[in-house]
Design a protein around this motif. Structure first.
Motif, PDB file in Angstrom:
ATOM      1  N   LYS A 128      10.787 136.552  90.571  1.00  0.00           N
ATOM      2  CA  LYS A 128       9.444 136.756  90.497  1.00  0.00           C
ATOM      3  C   LYS A 128       9.163 138.125  89.844  1.00  0.00           C
ATOM      4  CE  LYS A 128       5.526 137.242  93.494  1.00  0.00           C
ATOM      5  NZ  LYS A 128       5.037 137.526  95.011  1.00  0.00           N
ATOM      6  N   SER A 129       8.403 137.880  88.437  1.00  0.00           N
ATOM      7  CA  SER A 129       7.990 138.953  87.744  1.00  0.00           C
ATOM      8  C   SER A 129       6.591 139.132  88.018  1.00  0.00           C
ATOM      9  CB  SER A 129       8.113 138.620  86.182  1.00  0.00           C
ATOM     10  OG  SER A 129       9.630 138.146  85.854  1.00  0.00           O
ATOM     11  N   SER A 130       6.177 140.682  87.519  1.00  0.00           N
ATOM     12  CA  SER A 130       4.958 141.008  87.653  1.00  0.00           C
ATOM     13  C   SER A 130       4.544 142.069  86.687  1.00  0.00           C
ATOM     14  CB  SER A 130       4.693 141.583  89.384  1.00  0.00           C
ATOM     15  OG  SER A 130       3.324 141.972  89.359  1.00  0.00           O
ATOM     16  N   LEU A 142       2.919 146.194  85.945  1.00  0.00           N
ATOM     17  CA  LEU A 142       2.413 147.361  86.395  1.00  0.00           C
ATOM     18  C   LEU A 142       2.157 148.200  85.087  1.00  0.00           C
ATOM     19  CD1 LEU A 142       2.028 149.430  88.504  1.00  0.00           C
ATOM     20  CD2 LEU A 142       4.273 149.936  88.667  1.00  0.00           C
ATOM     21  N   GLY A 143       0.597 148.186  85.068  1.00  0.00           N
ATOM     22  CA  GLY A 143       0.044 148.918  83.637  1.00  0.00           C
ATOM     23  C   GLY A 143       0.405 148.051  82.818  1.00  0.00           C
ATOM     24  N   ASN A 144       1.201 148.377  81.522  1.00  0.00           N
ATOM     25  CA  ASN A 144       1.480 147.523  80.510  1.00  0.00           C
ATOM     26  C   ASN A 144       2.920 146.996  80.487  1.00  0.00           C
ATOM     27  OD1 ASN A 144      -0.846 147.800  79.410  1.00  0.00           O
ATOM     28  ND2 ASN A 144      -0.138 149.766  78.435  1.00  0.00           N
ATOM     29  N   ALA A 145       3.583 147.266  81.701  1.00  0.00           N
ATOM     30  CA  ALA A 145       5.203 146.972  81.773  1.00  0.00           C
ATOM     31  C   ALA A 145       5.369 145.622  82.438  1.00  0.00           C
ATOM     32  CB  ALA A 145       5.978 148.227  82.319  1.00  0.00           C
ATOM     33  N   VAL A 146       6.409 144.792  82.185  1.00  0.00           N
ATOM     34  CA  VAL A 146       7.022 143.967  83.108  1.00  0.00           C
ATOM     35  C   VAL A 146       7.417 144.446  84.068  1.00  0.00           C
ATOM     36  CG1 VAL A 146       8.125 141.711  83.068  1.00  0.00           C
ATOM     37  CG2 VAL A 146       6.664 142.258  81.349  1.00  0.00           C
ATOM     38  N   ILE A 147       7.579 144.116  85.470  1.00  0.00           N
ATOM     39  CA  ILE A 147       8.289 144.571  86.332  1.00  0.00           C
ATOM     40  C   ILE A 147       8.992 143.294  87.248  1.00  0.00           C
ATOM     41  CG2 ILE A 147       7.024 147.097  86.704  1.00  0.00           C
ATOM     42  CD1 ILE A 147       5.681 145.629  89.111  1.00  0.00           C
ATOM     43  N   GLU A 148       9.963 143.491  87.738  1.00  0.00           N
ATOM     44  CA  GLU A 148      10.787 142.237  88.523  1.00  0.00           C
ATOM     45  C   GLU A 148      10.844 142.700  90.168  1.00  0.00           C
ATOM     46  OE1 GLU A 148      11.490 139.842  86.727  1.00  0.00           O
ATOM     47  OE2 GLU A 148      12.165 140.169  84.912  1.00  0.00           O
ATOM     48  N   GLY A 161      10.189 139.089  81.231  1.00  0.00           N
ATOM     49  CA  GLY A 161      10.227 138.762  82.579  1.00  0.00           C
ATOM     50  C   GLY A 161      11.087 137.618  83.059  1.00  0.00           C
ATOM     51  N   THR A 162      12.037 137.738  84.286  1.00  0.00           N
ATOM     52  CA  THR A 162      12.926 136.696  84.511  1.00  0.00           C
ATOM     53  C   THR A 162      12.155 135.234  84.757  1.00  0.00           C
ATOM     54  OG1 THR A 162      14.272 138.419  85.678  1.00  0.00           O
ATOM     55  CG2 THR A 162      14.888 136.272  85.762  1.00  0.00           C
ATOM     56  N   GLU A 163      10.905 135.610  85.194  1.00  0.00           N
ATOM     57  CA  GLU A 163      10.041 134.251  85.678  1.00  0.00           C
ATOM     58  C   GLU A 163       9.793 133.394  84.489  1.00  0.00           C
ATOM     59  OE1 GLU A 163       6.034 133.528  87.834  1.00  0.00           O
ATOM     60  OE2 GLU A 163       7.012 135.283  88.669  1.00  0.00           O
ATOM     61  N   SER A 164      10.091 133.896  83.098  1.00  0.00           N
ATOM     62  CA  SER A 164      10.031 133.110  81.616  1.00  0.00           C
ATOM     63  C   SER A 164      10.972 132.076  81.884  1.00  0.00           C
ATOM     64  CB  SER A 164      10.088 134.032  80.550  1.00  0.00           C
ATOM     65  OG  SER A 164      11.320 134.841  80.626  1.00  0.00           O
TER      66      SER A 164
END
Length: 489
Positions: free
Chosen positions: A47-49, A51-57, A218-221
């Motif tokens: 699940k990726s999300s 935070l600001g402009n960063a992709v977080i896992e 992101g891993t969700e990709s």
């Protein structure tokens, strides 16, 4: 084989194991495949999300061992999801054994920044020990039942010689760094303490060559790319399963019936169960009728399943070096090597041993990811966000000595309290053996019955040597699809 292409196959869970199984079956010509997913989304523990402009896992973050042997790497490369560095031959050839060479910043609880050279002896010794745990059953079991016991006793033995010329303060700092590394290793294994990991079992995990890498988008990709190739109506979302009725007898067409929470009953020839080991531990008694065979039940109990959480923290500006990739925190008062805290409600924050620097997707983006595992992570999940923020702020003030640093936003993961996973991934606890992972893979009913392969099992906790990994989960799904393909060919 053509006449059996309409065999009804139901896959429970739309994580990467379920998706991989579905993809393999559909490619082989099976026309009657469907996935039942309890939640409203695909991906499971991926699940990726943002935070600001960063992709977080929120979930799985790394491709461990990005090289030709790793099917996740090959898919990511084919879908063009990796950055150029991960694709270089050099990157794929390095054998890091789980330890990517990251550029560190070290801070101590007295508010000092220490040079990496000063801390190198501790890192070196720790990696030497973890990379060479006794592998065979021949070592005297009684001397070290667990990985934690082995590391602690060997650190004491080897440092007595190696560090005897160092002054007391340096020695104390290096021993504190060993505690830091132990806590970090707890996150790798999603365990509360290294004293819960079986020493022989620990070496069952096999690493693949290549320097760990991440998915820039992101891993969700990866999930999106895989799902785009599957039929649009394949997955029924928000469709939890109450019970899988299978048959231990010799007769029966459509040997399995899947009963959903909403009362719908779906008949199938085969069911592939990909739920987490945490979910199996809690719900096996109601999820299967008749009950699972004793051998499988014992292995479900004997394999450990723990929590590794992340606390993502965004800052206005960085307080770490420009080239820094990981920040290690060393407590000055932890020379008695320890990887867990005595009073969780008061000092749970001490379990956070490191922050990794989240690669900024654009300028002006400063995000760290703090790692925490075990009962301390489970406790953190129960706290209000404000309390977590207060503790993180205090932690950073203590280690940097700079009281002006304030986190902008924090995002915590909560895998232990997620009702569909109840933790993060599995690990070999004391007395867990390779046989337990083999038992996890065994289909029902036992071989020799007229209606074989009614219920099959996939997911990271069913892979004998890539358990706890993304590629292990993917391979387990393909393995069970191949079992059905072979059955019909």
């Amino acid at each position: 084989m053509a006449e059996n292409m309409d065999a009804k196959i139901v896959i429970i869970g739309c994580g990467i194991a379920g998706i991989a199984a579905a993809q393999r079956l559909i490619e082989s010509g099976f026309t009657n495949v469907r996935i039942l997913e309890a939640t409203g989304r695909s991906g499971g523990r991926i699940k990726s999300s943002r935070l600001g402009n960063a992709v977080i896992e929120i979930g799985a973050a790394f491709i461990h061992g990005p090289s030709e042997e790793n099917p996740v790497f090959c898919l990511a490369r084919d879908y063009d999801l990796l950055d150029p560095k991960a694709l270089t031959p050099e990157n794929q050839a390095v054998d890091v054994e789980e330890y990517p060479p990251l550029v560190p910043n070290w801070f101590t609880s007295s508010g000092q920044k220490v040079s990496p050279e000063t801390m190198e002896p501790a890192l070196e010794l720790f990696h030497e020990l973890v990379g060479n745990t006794p592998q065979s059953k021949t070592h005297k079991k009684r001397s070290w039942p667990t990985v934690g016991d082995f590391i602690k006793s060997e650190v004491r033995r080897r440092t007595a010689k190696r560090w005897k010329n160092k002054d007391k303060v340096s020695r104390r700092l290096l021993l504190g760094a060993i505690s830091t590394m132990m806590k970090e290793e707890c996150c790798s294994s999603a365990t509360h303490s290294m004293e819960e990991l079986d020493l022989v079992g620990f070496s069952m995990y096999q690493s693949i060559k290549g320097v760990d890498c991440t998915f820039p988008s992101g891993t969700e990709s990866l999930i999106s790319s895989l799902m785009s190739e599957l039929p649009a109506d394949l997955v029924s979302y928000s469709r939890p399963v109450r019970c899988i009725h299978w048959s231990n007898s010799e007769s029966g067409v459509n040997a399995v019936t899947v009963e959903c929470e909403d009362g719908q009953r779906i008949s199938a020839d085969h069911v592939i169960v990909t739920v987490s080991l945490g979910y199996l531990k809690k719900h096996h008694s109601t999820l299967f009728s008749p009950a699972l065979p004793d051998q499988k039940l014992q292995s479900i109990q004997k394999i450990g399943f723990g929590t590794c959480d992340k606390i993502h923290v965004e800052f206005e500006s960085p307080w770490w070096d420009a080239d820094c990739e990981i920040i290690y925190l060393v407590w000055d008062d932890e020379e008695d090597i320890s990887d867990h805290v005595s009073d969780i409600s008061k000092t749970w924050i001490r379990k956070i041993s490191s922050f990794t620097v989240v690669t900024p997707s654009e300028r002006g983006n400063h995000v760290l990811c703090g790692w925490i595992s075990g009962h301390e992570a489970e406790h953190m999940e129960t706290l209000p966000e404000e309390e977590v923020r207060r503790c993180i702020t205090e932690l950073i003030h203590t280690f940097t000595g700079d009281h002006t640093i304030t986190p902008k936003t924090i995002v915590c993961t909560r895998w232990f309290h997620d009702p569909w996973t109840l933790g993060s991934y599995c690990h070999p606890v004391i007395s867990c053996s390779a046989q337990d992972f083999k038992n996890m893979m065994e289909p029902l009913p036992k071989r020799g019955k007229k209606q074989p392969l009614q219920v099959l099992f996939a997911g990271e906790a069913t892979h004998p040597f890539y358990y706890s990994s993304l590629h292990g989960a993917l391979l387990s799904g393909q393995r069970e699809a191949d079992r059905l393909i072979a059955h019909y060919s």
